[in-house]
Design a protein around this motif. Structure first.
Motif, PDB file in Angstrom:
ATOM      1  N   ASP A  22       0.859  -1.172   0.000  1.00  0.00           N
ATOM      2  CA  ASP A  22       0.000   0.000   0.000  1.00  0.00           C
ATOM      3  C   ASP A  22       0.899   1.227   0.000  1.00  0.00           C
ATOM      4  N   LYS A  23       0.419   2.312  -0.582  1.00  0.00           N
ATOM      5  CA  LYS A  23       1.167   3.566  -0.584  1.00  0.00           C
ATOM      6  C   LYS A  23       0.284   4.651   0.011  1.00  0.00           C
ATOM      7  N   ILE A  24       0.811   5.307   1.048  1.00  0.00           N
ATOM      8  CA  ILE A  24       0.121   6.411   1.688  1.00  0.00           C
ATOM      9  C   ILE A  24       0.747   7.700   1.168  1.00  0.00           C
ATOM     10  N   TYR A  25      -0.068   8.533   0.532  1.00  0.00           N
ATOM     11  CA  TYR A  25       0.394   9.812   0.004  1.00  0.00           C
ATOM     12  C   TYR A  25      -0.033  10.903   0.987  1.00  0.00           C
ATOM     13  N   LYS A  26       0.961  11.490   1.667  1.00  0.00           N
ATOM     14  CA  LYS A  26       0.661  12.537   2.638  1.00  0.00           C
ATOM     15  C   LYS A  26       0.522  13.883   1.936  1.00  0.00           C
ATOM     16  N   LYS A  27      -0.179  14.802   2.566  1.00  0.00           N
ATOM     17  CA  LYS A  27      -0.391  16.131   2.001  1.00  0.00           C
ATOM     18  C   LYS A  27       0.904  16.931   1.901  1.00  0.00           C
ATOM     19  N   ASP A  28       1.922  16.574   2.700  1.00  0.00           N
ATOM     20  CA  ASP A  28       3.201  17.283   2.621  1.00  0.00           C
ATOM     21  C   ASP A  28       4.099  16.740   1.510  1.00  0.00           C
ATOM     22  N   GLY A  29       3.587  15.790   0.716  1.00  0.00           N
ATOM     23  CA  GLY A  29       4.331  15.251  -0.418  1.00  0.00           C
ATOM     24  C   GLY A  29       5.066  13.946  -0.140  1.00  0.00           C
ATOM     25  N   LYS A  30       5.166  13.542   1.104  1.00  0.00           N
ATOM     26  CA  LYS A  30       5.842  12.285   1.437  1.00  0.00           C
ATOM     27  C   LYS A  30       4.971  11.103   1.034  1.00  0.00           C
ATOM     28  N   ILE A  31       5.631  10.024   0.606  1.00  0.00           N
ATOM     29  CA  ILE A  31       4.944   8.776   0.254  1.00  0.00           C
ATOM     30  C   ILE A  31       5.476   7.696   1.175  1.00  0.00           C
ATOM     31  N   ILE A  32       4.576   6.985   1.835  1.00  0.00           N
ATOM     32  CA  ILE A  32       4.963   5.935   2.777  1.00  0.00           C
ATOM     33  C   ILE A  32       4.575   4.583   2.191  1.00  0.00           C
ATOM     34  N   ASP A  33       5.561   3.682   2.065  1.00  0.00           N
ATOM     35  CA  ASP A  33       5.292   2.297   1.682  1.00  0.00           C
ATOM     36  C   ASP A  33       4.842   1.574   2.941  1.00  0.00           C
ATOM     37  N   ALA A  34       3.639   1.023   2.901  1.00  0.00           N
ATOM     38  CA  ALA A  34       3.041   0.515   4.127  1.00  0.00           C
ATOM     39  C   ALA A  34       2.125  -0.662   3.865  1.00  0.00           C
ATOM     40  N   LYS A  35       1.651  -1.227   4.944  1.00  0.00           N
ATOM     41  CA  LYS A  35       0.531  -2.156   4.940  1.00  0.00           C
ATOM     42  C   LYS A  35      -0.502  -1.534   5.859  1.00  0.00           C
ATOM     43  N   TYR A  46      -1.119   1.929  10.263  1.00  0.00           N
ATOM     44  CA  TYR A  46      -0.384   1.132   9.296  1.00  0.00           C
ATOM     45  C   TYR A  46       0.875   0.558   9.921  1.00  0.00           C
ATOM     46  N   LYS A  47       1.449  -0.396   9.218  1.00  0.00           N
ATOM     47  CA  LYS A  47       2.764  -0.935   9.554  1.00  0.00           C
ATOM     48  C   LYS A  47       3.701  -0.581   8.416  1.00  0.00           C
ATOM     49  N   ARG A  48       4.945  -0.287   8.742  1.00  0.00           N
ATOM     50  CA  ARG A  48       5.919  -0.037   7.687  1.00  0.00           C
ATOM     51  C   ARG A  48       6.036  -1.292   6.845  1.00  0.00           C
ATOM     52  N   PHE A  49       6.089  -1.114   5.526  1.00  0.00           N
ATOM     53  CA  PHE A  49       6.123  -2.271   4.652  1.00  0.00           C
ATOM     54  C   PHE A  49       7.368  -3.126   4.880  1.00  0.00           C
ATOM     55  N   ASP A  50       8.478  -2.481   5.231  1.00  0.00           N
ATOM     56  CA  ASP A  50       9.713  -3.225   5.442  1.00  0.00           C
ATOM     57  C   ASP A  50       9.812  -3.852   6.831  1.00  0.00           C
ATOM     58  N   ASN A  51       8.760  -3.666   7.668  1.00  0.00           N
ATOM     59  CA  ASN A  51       8.749  -4.259   9.001  1.00  0.00           C
ATOM     60  C   ASN A  51       7.306  -4.525   9.424  1.00  0.00           C
ATOM     61  N   GLN A  52       6.641  -5.425   8.707  1.00  0.00           N
ATOM     62  CA  GLN A  52       5.222  -5.674   8.943  1.00  0.00           C
ATOM     63  C   GLN A  52       4.934  -6.377  10.258  1.00  0.00           C
ATOM     64  N   GLY A  53       5.944  -6.927  10.885  1.00  0.00           N
ATOM     65  CA  GLY A  53       5.759  -7.542  12.196  1.00  0.00           C
ATOM     66  C   GLY A  53       6.042  -6.560  13.318  1.00  0.00           C
ATOM     67  N   VAL A  64      -3.420  12.987   5.376  1.00  0.00           N
ATOM     68  CA  VAL A  64      -3.318  12.045   4.258  1.00  0.00           C
ATOM     69  C   VAL A  64      -4.118  12.563   3.067  1.00  0.00           C
ATOM     70  N   ASN A  65      -3.483  12.583   1.909  1.00  0.00           N
ATOM     71  CA  ASN A  65      -4.158  12.961   0.672  1.00  0.00           C
ATOM     72  C   ASN A  65      -4.905  11.766   0.091  1.00  0.00           C
ATOM     73  N   LYS A  66      -4.186  10.634  -0.016  1.00  0.00           N
ATOM     74  CA  LYS A  66      -4.828   9.418  -0.521  1.00  0.00           C
ATOM     75  C   LYS A  66      -4.025   8.198  -0.120  1.00  0.00           C
ATOM     76  N   ILE A  67      -4.689   7.042  -0.218  1.00  0.00           N
ATOM     77  CA  ILE A  67      -4.048   5.745  -0.025  1.00  0.00           C
ATOM     78  C   ILE A  67      -4.323   4.928  -1.270  1.00  0.00           C
ATOM     79  N   VAL A  68      -3.270   4.372  -1.851  1.00  0.00           N
ATOM     80  CA  VAL A  68      -3.427   3.454  -2.978  1.00  0.00           C
ATOM     81  C   VAL A  68      -3.056   2.074  -2.455  1.00  0.00           C
ATOM     82  N   TYR A  69      -4.035   1.180  -2.476  1.00  0.00           N
ATOM     83  CA  TYR A  69      -3.830  -0.167  -1.953  1.00  0.00           C
ATOM     84  C   TYR A  69      -3.207  -1.064  -3.012  1.00  0.00           C
TER      85      TYR A  69
END
Length: 88
Positions: A22-35, A46-53, A64-69
């Motif tokens: 999943d990608k979280i697009y923040k209003k400040d322009g940052k993109i977070i790779d997440a679950k 959410y959990k960071r994609f690189d550390n889902q546990g 948050v501007n949008k989330i793309v699953y």
């Protein structure tokens, strides 16, 4: 099976799993790779994609501007309300 075929299969599998997040697009322009685990009335958990546990992280929904699953579905929060759409 020869080496070229094996490499092609391996690269195909890697490319498929690399985009499965999943990608979280923040209003400040940052993109977070997440679950994303929860979209509540005021927060996104959410959990960071690189550390889902690992640790759960929380964002205020108004950050948050949008989330793309990973399946292509999008939640847009840029307007007055949330809107779901499907791309593709």
């Amino acid at each position: 099976m020869n080496i070229k075929t094996s490499l092609l299969i391996m690269l195909s599998i890697i490319s498929l799993t690399a985009g499965a997040q999943d990608k979280i697009y923040k209003k400040d322009g940052k993109i977070i790779d997440a679950k994303v685990t929860t979209v509540g009335s005021a927060t996104v958990i959410y959990k960071r994609f690189d550390n889902q546990g690992g640790t759960d992280y929380t964002l205020l929904k108004n950050e948050v501007n949008k989330i793309v699953y990973e399946n292509g579905t999008t939640d847009n929060f840029g307007g007055n309300g949330s809107k779901m759409s499907h791309n593709g």
